[in-house]
Design a protein around this motif. Sequence first.
Motif, mmCIF file in Angstrom:
data_model
loop_
_atom_site.group_PDB
_atom_site.id
_atom_site.type_symbol
_atom_site.label_atom_id
_atom_site.label_comp_id
_atom_site.label_asym_id
_atom_site.label_seq_id
_atom_site.Cartn_x
_atom_site.Cartn_y
_atom_site.Cartn_z
ATOM 1 N N ALA A 196 -3.595 12.675 3.679
ATOM 2 C CA ALA A 196 -2.860 11.446 3.985
ATOM 3 C C ALA A 196 -1.839 11.158 2.902
ATOM 4 N N MET A 197 -2.233 11.311 1.632
ATOM 5 C CA MET A 197 -1.306 11.067 0.535
ATOM 6 C C MET A 197 -0.129 12.036 0.603
ATOM 7 N N GLU A 198 -0.407 13.287 0.865
ATOM 8 C CA GLU A 198 0.665 14.282 0.976
ATOM 9 C C GLU A 198 1.684 13.872 2.038
ATOM 10 N N LEU A 199 1.197 13.443 3.204
ATOM 11 C CA LEU A 199 2.099 13.060 4.292
ATOM 12 C C LEU A 199 2.804 11.735 4.010
ATOM 13 N N TYR A 200 2.072 10.779 3.445
ATOM 14 C CA TYR A 200 2.684 9.485 3.136
ATOM 15 C C TYR A 200 3.776 9.621 2.075
ATOM 16 N N LEU A 201 3.544 10.463 1.072
ATOM 17 C CA LEU A 201 4.559 10.659 0.034
ATOM 18 C C LEU A 201 5.811 11.321 0.607
ATOM 19 N N LYS A 202 5.614 12.165 1.585
ATOM 20 C CA LYS A 202 6.741 12.879 2.187
ATOM 21 C C LYS A 202 7.488 12.022 3.212
ATOM 22 N N LEU A 203 6.728 11.284 4.040
ATOM 23 C CA LEU A 203 7.331 10.593 5.185
ATOM 24 C C LEU A 203 7.223 9.069 5.115
ATOM 25 N N ILE A 248 6.092 3.135 -1.684
ATOM 26 C CA ILE A 248 5.971 1.801 -2.290
ATOM 27 C C ILE A 248 6.892 0.803 -1.597
ATOM 28 N N TYR A 249 8.114 1.234 -1.280
ATOM 29 C CA TYR A 249 9.047 0.370 -0.547
ATOM 30 C C TYR A 249 8.448 -0.038 0.798
ATOM 31 N N GLN A 250 7.913 0.938 1.537
ATOM 32 C CA GLN A 250 7.355 0.635 2.859
ATOM 33 C C GLN A 250 6.081 -0.195 2.762
ATOM 34 N N LEU A 251 5.312 0.012 1.723
ATOM 35 C CA LEU A 251 4.101 -0.778 1.533
ATOM 36 C C LEU A 251 4.456 -2.258 1.424
ATOM 37 N N ASN A 252 5.449 -2.573 0.601
ATOM 38 C CA ASN A 252 5.870 -3.964 0.426
ATOM 39 C C ASN A 252 6.501 -4.544 1.688
ATOM 40 N N LYS A 253 7.235 -3.712 2.415
ATOM 41 C CA LYS A 253 7.966 -4.200 3.588
ATOM 42 C C LYS A 253 7.088 -4.342 4.826
ATOM 43 N N PHE A 254 6.224 -3.352 5.071
ATOM 44 C CA PHE A 254 5.489 -3.316 6.335
ATOM 45 C C PHE A 254 4.000 -3.646 6.212
ATOM 46 N N PHE A 255 3.472 -3.605 4.998
ATOM 47 C CA PHE A 255 2.047 -3.886 4.806
ATOM 48 C C PHE A 255 1.872 -4.889 3.655
ATOM 49 N N PRO A 256 2.449 -6.082 3.800
ATOM 50 C CA PRO A 256 2.459 -7.051 2.688
ATOM 51 C C PRO A 256 1.078 -7.502 2.232
ATOM 52 N N GLU A 257 0.098 -7.562 3.149
ATOM 53 C CA GLU A 257 -1.242 -7.987 2.738
ATOM 54 C C GLU A 257 -1.871 -6.966 1.796
ATOM 55 N N ILE A 258 -1.701 -5.687 2.108
ATOM 56 C CA ILE A 258 -2.212 -4.636 1.229
ATOM 57 C C ILE A 258 -1.469 -4.679 -0.099
ATOM 58 N N ALA A 259 -0.146 -4.849 -0.037
ATOM 59 C CA ALA A 259 0.669 -4.904 -1.249
ATOM 60 C C ALA A 259 0.233 -6.057 -2.148
ATOM 61 N N GLY A 274 11.498 8.604 -7.679
ATOM 62 C CA GLY A 274 10.998 9.910 -7.277
ATOM 63 C C GLY A 274 10.050 9.823 -6.102
ATOM 64 N N LYS A 275 8.907 10.511 -6.248
ATOM 65 C CA LYS A 275 8.025 10.703 -5.103
ATOM 66 C C LYS A 275 7.380 9.427 -4.580
ATOM 67 N N PHE A 276 7.310 8.372 -5.401
ATOM 68 C CA PHE A 276 6.649 7.147 -4.951
ATOM 69 C C PHE A 276 7.617 6.122 -4.353
ATOM 70 N N GLN A 277 8.903 6.403 -4.358
ATOM 71 C CA GLN A 277 9.892 5.406 -3.941
ATOM 72 C C GLN A 277 9.690 4.940 -2.497
ATOM 73 N N LEU A 278 9.641 5.879 -1.549
ATOM 74 C CA LEU A 278 9.528 5.527 -0.133
ATOM 75 C C LEU A 278 8.209 4.837 0.201
ATOM 76 N N VAL A 286 -4.961 5.176 -0.178
ATOM 77 C CA VAL A 286 -3.892 6.022 -0.724
ATOM 78 C C VAL A 286 -3.062 5.239 -1.735
ATOM 79 N N ALA A 287 -2.728 4.000 -1.402
ATOM 80 C CA ALA A 287 -1.922 3.172 -2.306
ATOM 81 C C ALA A 287 -2.655 2.939 -3.631
ATOM 82 N N LYS A 288 -3.966 2.732 -3.569
ATOM 83 C CA LYS A 288 -4.749 2.556 -4.797
ATOM 84 C C LYS A 288 -4.724 3.831 -5.639
ATOM 85 N N THR A 289 -4.771 4.972 -4.976
ATOM 86 C CA THR A 289 -4.720 6.251 -5.686
ATOM 87 C C THR A 289 -3.373 6.418 -6.387
ATOM 88 N N ILE A 290 -2.297 6.027 -5.703
ATOM 89 C CA ILE A 290 -0.956 6.086 -6.291
ATOM 90 C C ILE A 290 -0.888 5.184 -7.523
#
Length: 200
Positions: A9-16, A96-107, A90-94, A51-55
């Motif tokens: 999941a982390m591999e795919l989330y970091l990529k996409l 982290i951006y999407q986490l804040n935008k689309f999953f605000p409760e998790i963020a 770098g690899k965490f940009q996308l 995954v976000a906690k692992t990051i």
Amino acid sequence: MKESILEKAMELYLKLGFKGVTLDDIAQEMSISKKTIYQHFSNRNELIEAVAKTIMEEIKCDIDTLSQGQMDPMEEMFAIRRYLRKTLEGKFQLPIYQLNKFFPEIAQKLKRDQFGKMYESVIDNLKRGIALELYRDDLNLEFVIRIYFAGITGTKDTDLFPEDQFNIHSVTNLYLEYHLRAICTQKGVTLLEKHLKETE
């Protein structure tokens, strides 16, 4: 199996990004059923949070490595800022951006965890700075650490700092200078000016 799912999941989330990957995508990549994923993660959000906690833990470990007392406290803060800039570009940009935008409760939940994890390193930085007479000895440490955290996280708020008006890296650099000037002694300001010239 849980660890394998998390890794894929982390591999795919970091990529996409978090938004662009479904549980079906992860199951297909691993040649398992979606039911197998549900045996370890009750829903997509739980997997995203894991995954976000692992990051965040990876970022924290890297920052802890920088905070080993090998640099003066001010230099350490600039080094951490450079690391975060490189990381967030770098690899965490996308994700982290999407986490804040689309999953605000998790963020928001991770933001609370982030404060707890950074507390000790920032307190240590402040105490070393005071001992070296770089930071003022009359600082209320509990206040300073919270106002610092609020400022660092606040500079990432695109409602306050619209991207068409502000460059996020310029804003965070300006905030770091603002923060340090507020807590420095005259000796500290002299060193700060030196560091600022070196980072131009």
